[in-house]
Design a protein around this motif. Structure first.
Motif, PDB file in Angstrom:
ATOM      1  N   LYS A 289      -4.364   6.860   6.454  1.00  0.00           N
ATOM      2  CA  LYS A 289      -3.885   7.661   5.053  1.00  0.00           C
ATOM      3  C   LYS A 289      -4.265   6.963   3.885  1.00  0.00           C
ATOM      4  O   LYS A 289      -4.545   7.436   3.061  1.00  0.00           O
ATOM      5  N   VAL A 290      -4.838   5.372   4.049  1.00  0.00           N
ATOM      6  CA  VAL A 290      -5.183   4.824   2.596  1.00  0.00           C
ATOM      7  C   VAL A 290      -6.372   5.294   2.473  1.00  0.00           C
ATOM      8  O   VAL A 290      -7.242   4.827   1.418  1.00  0.00           O
TER       9      VAL A 290
ATOM     10  N   LEU B 236      -0.863   9.571  -4.007  1.00  0.00           N
ATOM     11  CA  LEU B 236      -1.749   9.442  -3.056  1.00  0.00           C
ATOM     12  C   LEU B 236      -1.718   9.884  -1.851  1.00  0.00           C
ATOM     13  O   LEU B 236      -2.324  10.529  -1.210  1.00  0.00           O
ATOM     14  N   TYR B 237      -0.489   9.525  -1.318  1.00  0.00           N
ATOM     15  CA  TYR B 237      -0.320   9.523   0.075  1.00  0.00           C
ATOM     16  C   TYR B 237       0.959   9.162   0.455  1.00  0.00           C
ATOM     17  O   TYR B 237       1.947   8.612  -0.251  1.00  0.00           O
ATOM     18  N   GLN B 238       1.811   9.654   1.735  1.00  0.00           N
ATOM     19  CA  GLN B 238       3.116   9.068   2.065  1.00  0.00           C
ATOM     20  C   GLN B 238       2.926   8.404   3.089  1.00  0.00           C
ATOM     21  O   GLN B 238       2.594   9.089   4.266  1.00  0.00           O
TER      22      GLN B 238
ATOM     23  N   LEU C 150       0.980  -1.214  -0.021  1.00  0.00           N
ATOM     24  CA  LEU C 150       0.044   0.007  -0.075  1.00  0.00           C
ATOM     25  C   LEU C 150       0.593   1.223  -0.193  1.00  0.00           C
ATOM     26  O   LEU C 150       0.473   2.264  -0.682  1.00  0.00           O
TER      27      LEU C 150
ATOM     28  N   LEU D 266      -7.381   6.151  -1.168  1.00  0.00           N
ATOM     29  CA  LEU D 266      -7.264   5.125  -2.137  1.00  0.00           C
ATOM     30  C   LEU D 266      -8.455   5.386  -3.127  1.00  0.00           C
ATOM     31  O   LEU D 266      -9.768   5.530  -2.658  1.00  0.00           O
TER      32      LEU D 266
ATOM     33  N   TYR E  18       2.130   1.695  -3.524  1.00  0.00           N
ATOM     34  CA  TYR E  18       0.986   2.201  -4.485  1.00  0.00           C
ATOM     35  C   TYR E  18       0.654   3.674  -4.320  1.00  0.00           C
ATOM     36  O   TYR E  18       0.650   4.282  -5.294  1.00  0.00           O
ATOM     37  N   GLY E  19       0.700   4.143  -3.001  1.00  0.00           N
ATOM     38  CA  GLY E  19       0.659   5.498  -2.643  1.00  0.00           C
ATOM     39  C   GLY E  19       1.522   6.472  -3.315  1.00  0.00           C
ATOM     40  O   GLY E  19       1.332   7.221  -3.921  1.00  0.00           O
ATOM     41  N   ARG E  20       2.765   5.905  -3.312  1.00  0.00           N
ATOM     42  CA  ARG E  20       3.822   6.565  -3.738  1.00  0.00           C
ATOM     43  C   ARG E  20       3.917   6.777  -5.078  1.00  0.00           C
ATOM     44  O   ARG E  20       4.122   7.934  -5.911  1.00  0.00           O
TER      45      ARG E  20
END
Length: 412
Positions: free
Chosen positions: A175-176, A154-156, A145, A179, A148-150
């Protein structure tokens, strides 16, 4: 009753491993359960539990543990640190004749050592009774996850190894929520897969059936668990039989192709046999409908079930990119069309305190009663690769491996 001194050795393998077989509290529990045992910790500045944490509970910490009867570690012991005539417990990674550890086994034989390998500790049904698999799954899913975020901006998430423990890591789960409605596939049904599923559930993601995963669209991110029967079939189209698949993996072919157009993130947690089919091919990655952008290869078999896993990665730099057009590897997040692969091969090391607590519990419940109680069920016997410098009958097949000349280092 004579005293048995049990020494926790300092991990010497590089890269460093901060796990311990027994935490300070577990050491006290061992001494209470078996009064004849005295636990000593070898001083270490890399262990996730400090020397002082052992001292605070009245445990001896000393630089040298050669006066101990039994020496217990986690990873392979460097050859130069082996103490002759001792009983060792650690993961030796020799039973598959791994070339890197041939000299380790040779020296164990020469130094009259008894080696009990954690990996070979099983119950009467042949099931492993101590393992770090759950933690590989937990960290692997989290890293998937994170990757994928990086990749998609989308998020760190804070890397797992920078978290104090699991509780600290779980603070990142919220934070997810950033998504989009992606689909996540988790392969496998063992400890590793269960650890990964645990993370997705606690992140609040929705679990769906394999059928719904394949054929329905959702307005939220979802995941499903794929067992071997969900993505393999016998070539002769006979009915699925799990024991037969394990015994004759070469008789099967992959049906994973049907998941390629609907999967965004693949978390691979299934044990893979070299004769078993791969999930997909490198040619498949060039299909117009190949949708996977991120792969967390928790199993980390190089050139194994996931053909894009061409090398393993490190904890500080956990990912790389696979370019489907060229088949070459590139730095992580190089270009959107690449497949980003997370392939850390020592995932439990990222949460060493939690992993150590869990492992120590398994040792106390499943192993030490046999080690200190006569072993009537043969648990220790089955896992003893070498006894007093001699291969045991069960592992006699390693004789040619151990007797081959070690590779000569190139001159500089």
């Amino acid at each position: 009753m004579s005293t048995i001194k049990l020494g926790l050795i300092r991990e010497g393998k590089v890269p460093v491993d901060r796990r311990v077989p027994l935490t300070p509290k577990k050491c006290v529990e061992v001494q209470q359960a078996w009064p004849q045992v005295r636990v000593v910790a070898q001083s270490s500045d890399i262990r996730s539990y400090s020397d002082q944490e052992y001292r605070d509970l009245g445990l001896a910490v000393q630089p040298d543990v050669t006066d101990c009867d039994v020496l217990m570690g986690v990873k392979e012991v460097p050859v130069a640190q082996l103490v002759p005539n001792k009983t060792y417990l650690f993961f030796s990674h020799t039973v598959k004749k791994q070339p890197a550890n041939r000299e380790l086994l040779r020296q164990i034989l020469q130094k009259n050592i008894t080696l009990i390998d954690y990996e070979m500790l099983t119950n009467g049904r042949g099931e492993r009774i101590v393992a770090f698999g759950r933690w590989a799954g937990i960290v692997g899913a989290y890293n998937g996850l994170l990757t994928y975020g990086r990749k998609h901006g989308l998020y760190q998430l804070k890397p797992a190894y920078q978290c104090t423990d699991l509780d600290d890591m779980q603070e990142e789960y919220f934070k997810v929520k950033a998504l989009p409605p992606i689909k996540i596939a988790v392969t496998g049904s063992g400890r590793v897969a269960q650890g990964a599923l645990e993370v997705l559930e606690k992140m609040g993601l929705r679990r769906v059936s394999v059928y719904d995963y394949l054929y329905l669209d959702f307005a939220e991110p979802v995941y499903t668990q794929l067992r071997s029967s969900d993505y393999n079939r016998r070539r002769d189209e006979r009915v699925w039989d799990t024991p037969d698949f394990h015994q004759h993996p070469g008789e099967y072919e992959s049906t994973f192709g049907k998941y390629l157009p609907v999967t965004d993130l693949l978390i691979a947690c299934a044990y893979w046999h070299p004769e078993a089919p791969r999930l997909f091919t490198e040619a498949d990655t060039r299909r117009p409908d190949f949708r996977i952008t991120t792969i967390a290869d928790v199993t980390c078999d190089i050139d194994g079930s996931i053909p894009t896993t061409k090398r393993s990665t490190s904890i500080p730099e956990p990912a790389f990119d696979y370019n489907p057009a060229t088949g070459e590897l590139e730095p992580a997040y190089s270009r959107p069309a690449n497949i980003t692969v997370m392939a850390v091969d020592n995932l439990p090391c990222e949460l060493p305190r939690n992993a150590s607590r869990d492992f120590g519990r398994q040792l106390i419940d499943n192993v030490l009663p046999h080690l200190f109680g006569g072993d009537p069920e043969g648990v220790i016997e089955r896992a003893t690769i070498v006894r007093n410098g001699q291969l045991t009958p069960r592992y006699e097949y390693l004789r040619d491996y151990a007797s081959e000349a070690a590779p000569v280092a190139a001159a500089h």
